[in-house]
Every structure is written in C-alpha cells, then in structure tokens.
Design a protein around this motif. Structure first.
Motif, PDB file in Angstrom:
ATOM      1  N   PRO A  42      16.645   6.869  -7.666  1.00 23.21           N
ATOM      2  CA  PRO A  42      15.675   6.241  -8.577  1.00 23.21           C
ATOM      3  C   PRO A  42      14.386   5.876  -7.843  1.00 23.21           C
ATOM      4  O   PRO A  42      14.367   5.673  -6.626  1.00 23.21           O
ATOM      5  N   SER A  43      13.313   5.778  -8.575  1.00 22.54           N
ATOM      6  CA  SER A  43      12.010   5.451  -7.995  1.00 22.54           C
ATOM      7  C   SER A  43      11.990   4.017  -7.472  1.00 22.54           C
ATOM      8  O   SER A  43      12.693   3.137  -7.968  1.00 22.54           O
ATOM      9  N   VAL A  44      11.158   3.796  -6.437  1.00 26.92           N
ATOM     10  CA  VAL A  44      11.048   2.496  -5.764  1.00 26.92           C
ATOM     11  C   VAL A  44       9.569   2.126  -5.644  1.00 26.92           C
ATOM     12  O   VAL A  44       8.724   2.991  -5.370  1.00 26.92           O
ATOM     13  N   ALA A  45       9.289   0.839  -5.867  1.00 28.94           N
ATOM     14  CA  ALA A  45       7.955   0.287  -5.606  1.00 28.94           C
ATOM     15  C   ALA A  45       8.133  -0.870  -4.625  1.00 28.94           C
ATOM     16  O   ALA A  45       8.891  -1.806  -4.897  1.00 28.94           O
ATOM     17  N   LEU A  46       7.454  -0.798  -3.474  1.00 31.13           N
ATOM     18  CA  LEU A  46       7.653  -1.777  -2.396  1.00 31.13           C
ATOM     19  C   LEU A  46       6.308  -2.399  -2.015  1.00 31.13           C
ATOM     20  O   LEU A  46       5.337  -1.697  -1.735  1.00 31.13           O
ATOM     21  N   ALA A  47       6.289  -3.731  -2.043  1.00 31.06           N
ATOM     22  CA  ALA A  47       5.112  -4.477  -1.552  1.00 31.06           C
ATOM     23  C   ALA A  47       5.529  -5.210  -0.282  1.00 31.06           C
ATOM     24  O   ALA A  47       6.426  -6.070  -0.326  1.00 31.06           O
ATOM     25  N   ILE A  48       4.916  -4.845   0.860  1.00 36.17           N
ATOM     26  CA  ILE A  48       5.253  -5.451   2.149  1.00 36.17           C
ATOM     27  C   ILE A  48       4.251  -6.569   2.433  1.00 36.17           C
ATOM     28  O   ILE A  48       3.032  -6.335   2.485  1.00 36.17           O
ATOM     29  N   VAL A  49       4.751  -7.789   2.614  1.00 39.13           N
ATOM     30  CA  VAL A  49       3.904  -8.957   2.913  1.00 39.13           C
ATOM     31  C   VAL A  49       4.069  -9.274   4.402  1.00 39.13           C
ATOM     32  O   VAL A  49       5.173  -9.646   4.838  1.00 39.13           O
ATOM     33  N   ILE A  50       2.980  -9.098   5.184  1.00 44.42           N
ATOM     34  CA  ILE A  50       3.045  -9.256   6.648  1.00 44.42           C
ATOM     35  C   ILE A  50       2.234 -10.484   7.048  1.00 44.42           C
ATOM     36  O   ILE A  50       1.067 -10.644   6.658  1.00 44.42           O
ATOM     37  N   ASP A  64       7.081  10.148  -4.169  1.00 45.55           N
ATOM     38  CA  ASP A  64       6.800   9.635  -5.518  1.00 45.55           C
ATOM     39  C   ASP A  64       6.946   8.124  -5.603  1.00 45.55           C
ATOM     40  O   ASP A  64       6.602   7.526  -6.636  1.00 45.55           O
ATOM     41  N   ASP A  65       7.494   7.501  -4.567  1.00 46.66           N
ATOM     42  CA  ASP A  65       7.583   6.035  -4.553  1.00 46.66           C
ATOM     43  C   ASP A  65       6.201   5.440  -4.317  1.00 46.66           C
ATOM     44  O   ASP A  65       5.258   6.136  -3.929  1.00 46.66           O
ATOM     45  N   GLN A  66       6.096   4.128  -4.536  1.00 50.47           N
ATOM     46  CA  GLN A  66       4.820   3.440  -4.346  1.00 50.47           C
ATOM     47  C   GLN A  66       4.981   2.316  -3.331  1.00 50.47           C
ATOM     48  O   GLN A  66       6.041   1.681  -3.252  1.00 50.47           O
ATOM     49  N   MET A  95      -1.463  -0.820  -3.790  1.00 49.54           N
ATOM     50  CA  MET A  95      -0.286  -0.102  -4.296  1.00 49.54           C
ATOM     51  C   MET A  95      -0.676   1.340  -4.614  1.00 49.54           C
ATOM     52  O   MET A  95      -1.642   1.599  -5.343  1.00 49.54           O
ATOM     53  N   GLN A  96       0.084   2.288  -4.031  1.00 51.91           N
ATOM     54  CA  GLN A  96      -0.222   3.707  -4.180  1.00 51.91           C
ATOM     55  C   GLN A  96       1.007   4.536  -3.862  1.00 51.91           C
ATOM     56  O   GLN A  96       1.939   4.083  -3.174  1.00 51.91           O
ATOM     57  N   PRO A  97       1.078   5.781  -4.376  1.00 54.55           N
ATOM     58  CA  PRO A  97       2.202   6.654  -4.027  1.00 54.55           C
ATOM     59  C   PRO A  97       2.195   6.983  -2.537  1.00 54.55           C
ATOM     60  O   PRO A  97       1.134   7.026  -1.892  1.00 54.55           O
ATOM     61  N   VAL A  98       3.397   7.220  -2.030  1.00 49.88           N
ATOM     62  CA  VAL A  98       3.510   7.496  -0.587  1.00 49.88           C
ATOM     63  C   VAL A  98       3.256   8.990  -0.360  1.00 49.88           C
ATOM     64  O   VAL A  98       4.153   9.735   0.046  1.00 49.88           O
TER      65      VAL A  98
END
Length: 816
Positions: free
Chosen positions: A386-394, A422-424, A440-443
C-alpha cells in the motif's frame, strides 16, 4: 322431560320461609295468612332460580321454494305444479307445508300456505330466498327445504345461507328443472399486474354456436381491444396495454356475428386493478446512478435511494427489492449488510451487479452478504504494498550539534531509501522555528531529498510542538493508505501538552513514531510516551552501531483482477436479441445456482440466480449502467429486459390481503396482515370527487380486520389499504358475484349442488316420485317457567291483601 334451573343458588333464599313460621308461633294469627305468605316467598325464590322445562317436540315442516319466474319458466309449467301437488299430498297431515313462489303466475295448490316473492337480481336470488325460507321454520321444528329450480342463481354467494342451514340442521333438497343454454361471458379474469406492466384479461364464454362468428370487445378510458373468439375453445387472452393507474373500469361485450349483422349477446362491467409499481431500493447508489436506472426501466419500477428515507432500515422495509451496484465493504457497514441479508431471508429480493469492485477488489468476499449471493467471491490473492506518506521531523537545534545530528541525518536517509517512487515524503526541520526543508512530494529523486538532509546544521532552540503540527497539516490531505510522522530528536524539547496533540493526530489515522538519538537516555520515558500517544513506535539510537532500519510498508493481499474486457456474445434464454457485452467479471457460480446468461466461447457465467431463504437473489457480473454495458445502451429493448430481471427478484407478497363479498346492500371487506398493527388504514375512492374517504375497520382477531361499506348492487367500490406506508388496491365491480337473470352461467349449478351436499340434502329431478322423509328425530324444546311463577306470586300477593283486610266478626263470650 325434565326441569332445570339456570340459577340454582337462589334456593338459599328459601330460608326466609322460617320467618312467617316463627311469627305464627309467636302470636295468634290466621293460618291462611301464614300459608299465603310462605307460598308467595316460595314463588318469588323459584322465579329467581329461572326454571326451564325441557320437553320433546314432534313438530315437522316442509318448505317448498318454486322458481317460476319468466327467466326460468318451463315449457310445460303444469308438470311443475302437478309434481308439487303430488309431493304435498303424500305428506302426513302432521307435517306443516309452506310454499314460497318466485315470480311467475300464482300456483294453485290443494294444501299449504303460499308466499309470493318478486323475481329479480336481488329479490329472486336463490341464496337469499333460502334464507327467507329458514325464517318461516319455527324454532325446534323438524324441517327441510325443497327447491324447484334450474339452479341458475343470480348470485353464487351461498356462504351465509349454508351457515344458517347447518346451524339449524335443515336439509336443502334440489329438484332440478331443465335450463336453457344462453351465450354469455362466463368468466372474466384480470391477471395480477403492477403499474407500468402489461394488463392482461382472460375471457371465457359458454354456449357459443359453431354456426356464427363471435367477437369480444373491451373498452375503457385508455383501452379499446377487439378479438374474435373460437366458439370451440370459447377462451381468449387479451393484452390491454400498459397499466398506468390503479383502477381501470372496463366494459366487456360479447357479439354474435351473422353475416352483416352483429348482435350483442352479453355485457359485463369490471374494474382492472393494478398494484403500485415495484419499489427498488438502491442501497449504495448515488443520485446519478438512481436517475440513470430510472430512465432505463421507466414507470414499471420506482427506484429510490437512501436519501429519500429517514434511515437505511426504512428504505429496506419500504421496498420489494434491493439493488447493490459495485458494492464494497467500505460503502456498506457490517450492520447494513446483515440487515440486507436478513431482509432477503424473509422474502425481499436482491439484485447484485457490478464489475471489479463488486466481485473482487471491493473486499466483499468475507462480508456477511457474501453467503447470500449465487456466486462465490473467493479469488486468487496477490501481495501488494500500500502507498505510504511520511513526514520526517528532524531536531536541528543547538543541542543536536555534532554526533546526534549526524545520527539523525543517517536515520532519515535510511527511511527515505525504504520508500517506493509512488510514495510521498517531506522533511520538517525545527530549530527555534520550523520549516519544510523538503515539501511533501513523491519519492521520484531520492538523491535530491538526501542532499537536502545533508545540508542541515544545528542552531537555535528546540520547539517540537509547532513542528509536529506542521507535519500533521502536510499529511492530512494526502490520500495514502498509511501516513506517518517520524520525530528524530535528542529529547531536549519544551514542555507542552503533547498528549492532547498526538491523540488528536492519531484519531485522523496518522501515526507518530519517535527516535531518540545520542547517548543521553534520561528522557527515554518521555519519548516512549510520545510514541504511545501517537500510536507509533519508539526507537533509541545511541551510536551508528545501534542503527535500525525503518520500513513503513505493510505488505497486503488483495484479489487479482477478474474483469475481462472486449466484445462478448452471450447465450441463455432469449439471448439472441442481446447485443455483445463490453466486459464482465469472471467469477464462479455456486453449485445449486441457476445460470441465466453465460459467455458463448468461454462459458463464463455472466448472470446467475438462486433462492436464499424466502427471497430471490440475482447476480449480474457487469455494471448495468456502466462501461460493461455500453453497447446495450443503444439496444431498444434494454430497459424492458433489465426491468424484467429486476421484477423477477421482487417480493410480490402483498402487505395486506383484501377480499370483498358483495351482498344486496353492502360490501363486506376482510383484510389480513402479517402481524397485528395499528397502522392499517382502509379508504374508499369517491368516483365523483376523486377523493379518498377513510373507512373504519374492526379487528376480529390478531391480523384480521373487517369493514362494512354501504353500496347498492349498481355501485362499484374501489378500495385502498395502507400498511406501514405501503398501499394496496382492490375493487368490487358493480353487481360483482350477481348476474342478470337471463345471463347466468351453467356453472352456477355446481355451486348449488355443493350447498345441497354439504347441508345433507338430495339432488332430485321431476321424475322422483318420493322425496326424502322429513327427519323423525325428536328435538328438545325449552319452556321458561319464571314468568308463570311471577304471575302466580302476584296473585298470591293480592290474595294475601284480601285475606288480611276482609272484615270478620269478633265473638267474645260474656260480652253484652
């Protein structure tokens, strides 16, 4: 002979007789007064006990009903009178004789009383005359009734007369007279139909001569049909067009054609009743789909949607069938599916259609509704990510300088490398403020994302709270299957209400995981709490040797695609008219399901049906208003064909069963419903005003109601029963069940013969010289005695007064 008492306990009042006796002993008084008073009390007490004298009765009576009206007159009327006088003469003088004559010239009898009745549809009806004859018979008399008639009664409503014959134990004998065969319409039957469906009339005639031609004409407001009828078959089925209103008054006439002449031999007025159109509940369709289907099927079916009802259950209850098109487990809750399945078991119809969504990808294979379908939804499964959307907070604040920031960068790079193109992904950096280092953008270009991570430098203060908010707003509108926020920090963060924030984020199906970098483990518990509130995981990375690999993908299984596209010809009943299909879902039918349509070459099932409980379920493996049936949209018969398939699954059980019987001056209506309800309403249509007038109903038993409507024989009665917002119609045509004296079917003899048999009588002819003897069994007769006792008590009262006040001489010895 015996005497019985209705209230024997009043005998206790006889103890009052002790009072006069005590008074008599206490003082000197006339003995006659005491005796009178005792008798008076005794008579009153016995009257209160209501004694009944039961004794045998030997009275006998024979009633003759002679049908001599003009319609049934014999060629030799003298033979009828001679037979009657012969039967009367053979009776003992102890048997009373009563003769009731219907129409005709007065009879001349040697014995017995004659009562004349007029002829006519109502007054001369044999059933009604038999009831009048029963009134002439005294109670407890041994009697029977002998009917001289051809048996052609103007009504077949014998139920009431038979009930009275049985209750009074009176036999009905029938001496059959010859009947004249007359060409007539013997039976008219309107087949059940709904509004929007074809209206069909079946006509039966009798006594048609082969020497002539015969024609039946049917005329109504929107009907004009003529059809010649074969005199040998004397039956014909007429298509009257499409029903558009509940009531269609029709005039049916029978003509005899003799050369250039046509002679009207019979005419009947009837009312064709059409029930409301089938209601189809589109349980998961939007307004566009409902409108498209309604346009296709026309007036024969009323398509409704959820938005038209107060609840989903109300929509199910208000319909005869349910339509599910391209259904999925996301559209229908488990409760809704169970409600549909339960309704189908109880008799509701289900039409299940669609393509890939309905039979594979929609996830209905393991749903509660799957067992009700005539096809199996189990497919070959394939693994998917399944598709994944990941926001990394550093955290790039000053406390992260050196090794902690390098560890944070390395964790972020590894997380990005595990994502699919296709993930973001997006990077939020916080150091006193927050900013998107990578929006946020596709990889698509992971190397650019890693370069942005490498450019981060430590500076400023630690403010995590607004950074998590920023990441949440970035993920909220992204339609990915899994959405994550990954927080990487050394835990030197400000004090805020993180619990409230993270629980709110988790409720929006976004998980928050935390990574503690560096060797300082003092705040490990705090980081674990953040991950717990965000429904994520907590990781601790002290150095590069403790590095973990983060994979946010969860492999899932889903059915392989089953929808086939192309041009497919079908085989099945009347399939030669069906154009090729653009596509269908290749699926297997159950073993005991009926295949209605299949693909010609591969024999794949395209439409199947079966019985599930009391309901019918049909599955069409394509979308009836979608791309799969695109060629069918130009097929002129498509709407009618689809309407027929939907109608065949509909529950035709009426919400109420209405029957009506026309008597001479009113119509008796009986209504039966499945369960006792106070929501049953009955209304009559006023033919002049077109308005419905409510009729009072009376409950006779659970689920059984009756109503009586005043109506003459020439007045049609049109009715509407409403149960739980469902209407059902019925009509009683003028003179329904009654016939003109010269237009009575020979089948009327069968009804009379059944009454004779059930009453214990005999079927005779004028050749019969001896009638069955009047029953000789004795009957008990009761005589009430309490009126006589009350009269006797009154006489005793007057006697006591006279005796008490009568002057008497008082003689005293020694008196001067």
């Amino acid at each position: 002979m015996s005497i019985t008492f209705l209230h024997p306990y009043y005998a206790l009042l006889l103890l009052l007789l002790l009072l006069p006796a005590i008074l008599w002993l206490g003082r000197r008084s006339k003995t006659s007064l005491s005796v009178l008073r005792c008798l008076l009390i005794t008579a009153l007490v016995l009257a209160l006990m209501q004694p009944v004298w039961l004794h045998s009765s030997t009275s006998a009576m024979r009633v003759f009903i002679v049908d001599t009206d003009s319609a049934n007159a014999m060629e030799d009327a003298g033979a009828e009178q001679a037979w009657l006088n012969e039967q009367i003469a053979s009776l003992p003088q102890t048997v009373a004789v009563k003769v009731i004559q219907i129409g005709g010239m007065p009879l001349s009898l040697n014995r017995g009383e004659i009562k004349r009745l007029p002829s006519g549809v109502n007054e001369g009806a044999l059933a009604k005359v038999v009831q009048q004859a029963l009134l002439e018979i005294p109670a407890h008399a041994n009697a029977d009734i002998t009917l001289l008639s051809d048996g052609l009664s103007t009504t077949n409503n014998w139920a009431a007369a038979l009930a009275e014959l049985t209750s009074k134990n009176v036999h009905l004998n029938w001496a059959e007279l010859p009947a004249t065969a007359t060409p007539l319409l013997s039976k008219l039957t309107v087949l059940p139909a709904r509004i929007g469906q074809a209206l069909t009339l079946q006509v039966s005639a009798e006594s048609l001569s082969d020497a002539s031609q015969w024609r039946v004409d049917v005329v109504g407001a929107e009907v004009s049909v003529s059809r010649y009828i074969d005199p040998r078959r004397a039956q014909e089925t007429l298509n009257l067009g499409t029903a558009s209103v509940p009531f269609s008054p029709l005039a049916v006439k029978l003509f005899e054609i003799q050369g250039d002449k046509q002679i009207e031999r019979d005419s009947r007025d009837i009312i064709a009743v059409s029930q409301p159109a089938i209601t189809l509940f589109a349980a998961n369709a939007d307004k566009t789909a409902v409108s498209a289907l309604q346009t296709l099927v026309g007036d024969a079916i009323t398509v409704t949607s959820v938005s038209q009802y107060n609840s989903f259950i109300q929509g199910i209850n208000a319909s005869e069938a349910i339509w599910l098109n391209n259904a999925s487990e996301k559209q229908l809750s488990e409760f809704q599916q169970q409600a549909i399945r339960a309704a189908v078991k109880q008799g509701k119809g289900l039409f299940y259609s669609g393509g890939e969504m309905a039979f594979a990808s929609g996830g209905m294979a393991n749903s509660p509704l799957a067992e009700a379908l005539p096809v199996t939804l189990t497919q070959t499964l394939e693994k998917t990510e399944p598709s994944v959307a990941l926001a990394i907070v550093i955290d790039s604040s000053g406390s992260m300088q050196g090794k902690p920031l390098e560890l944070a960068k390395q964790v972020a790079r590894l997380a990005v490398r595990k994502l699919n193109p296709d993930d973001q992904v997006g990077i939020v950096e916080f150091y006193g403020t927050r900013q998107w280092s990578v929006p946020m953008q596709p990889v698509k270009t992971p190397e650019n994302i890693e370069r942005a991570i490498s450019r981060m430098q430590s500076m400023g203060a630690t403010q995590l709270f607004p950074a998590i908010q920023e990441a949440y707003f970035g993920l909220k509108q992204i339609p990915a299957r899994y959405r994550h926020i990954l927080v990487i920090t050394d835990a030197g963060i400000e004090e805020e209400n993180y619990q409230h924030l993270l629980r709110f984020v988790a409720q929006d199906q976004i998980n928050v995981s935390t990574v503690l970098v560096g060797s300082d483990t003092a705040r490990e518990a705090q980081m674990a709490d953040l991950a717990n509130w965000g429904r994520g995981r907590y990781y601790s990375i002290a150095d590069e040797f403790a590095m973990v690999e983060l994979n946010f993908h969860k492999p899932a299984e889903q059915p392989e695609p089953v929808f086939k596209q192309g041009a497919f010809w079908l085989q099945g009943e009347k399939s030669e008219r069906i154009p090729p299909l653009n596509g269908y879902a290749k699926i297997n039918s159950r073993a005991n399901a009926q295949t209605l349509l299949s693909e010609v070459n591969a024999s794949d099932v395209v439409m199947a049906s079966w019985q599930y409980g009391a309901g019918r379920v049909t599955a069409l493996m394509t979308d009836p208003i979608g791309n799969g049936t695109e060629r069918w949209q130009d097929w002129s018969e498509y709407g009618q064909w689809l309407g027929t398939q939907l109608s065949e699954v509909a529950d035709f059980a009426p919400p109420v069963v209405m029957s009506s019987t026309r008597l001479s001056d009113h119509v008796l209506v009986t209504l039966r419903v499945d369960q006792t309800t106070d929501r049953l309403k009955l209304a009559q249509l006023n033919a002049q005003t077109g308005q419905w007038q409510e009729i009072a109903v009376e409950q006779r038993a659970p689920g059984i109601y009756t109503a009586s409507i005043a109506a003459s024989l020439d007045e049609a009665v049109m009715l509407r029963a409403t149960v739980d917002a469902k209407n059902w119609y019925a009509a009683n045509s003028e003179k329904e069940g009654w016939f003109n004296e010269t237009r009575v079917s020979l089948a009327a003899k069968d009804a009379l013969n059944r009454v004779v048999e059930q009453s214990g009588g005999k079927h005779l002819t004028l050749d019969t010289r001896e009638l069955p003897a009047v029953k000789a069994d004795l009957a008990l007769k009761e005589t009430l005695l309490y009126p006589w006792l009350l009269a006797f008590a009154l006489l005793l009262y007057f006697a006591e007064i006279i005796c008490r006040r009568w002057p008497t001489a008082s003689i005293n010895p020694g008196a001067r």
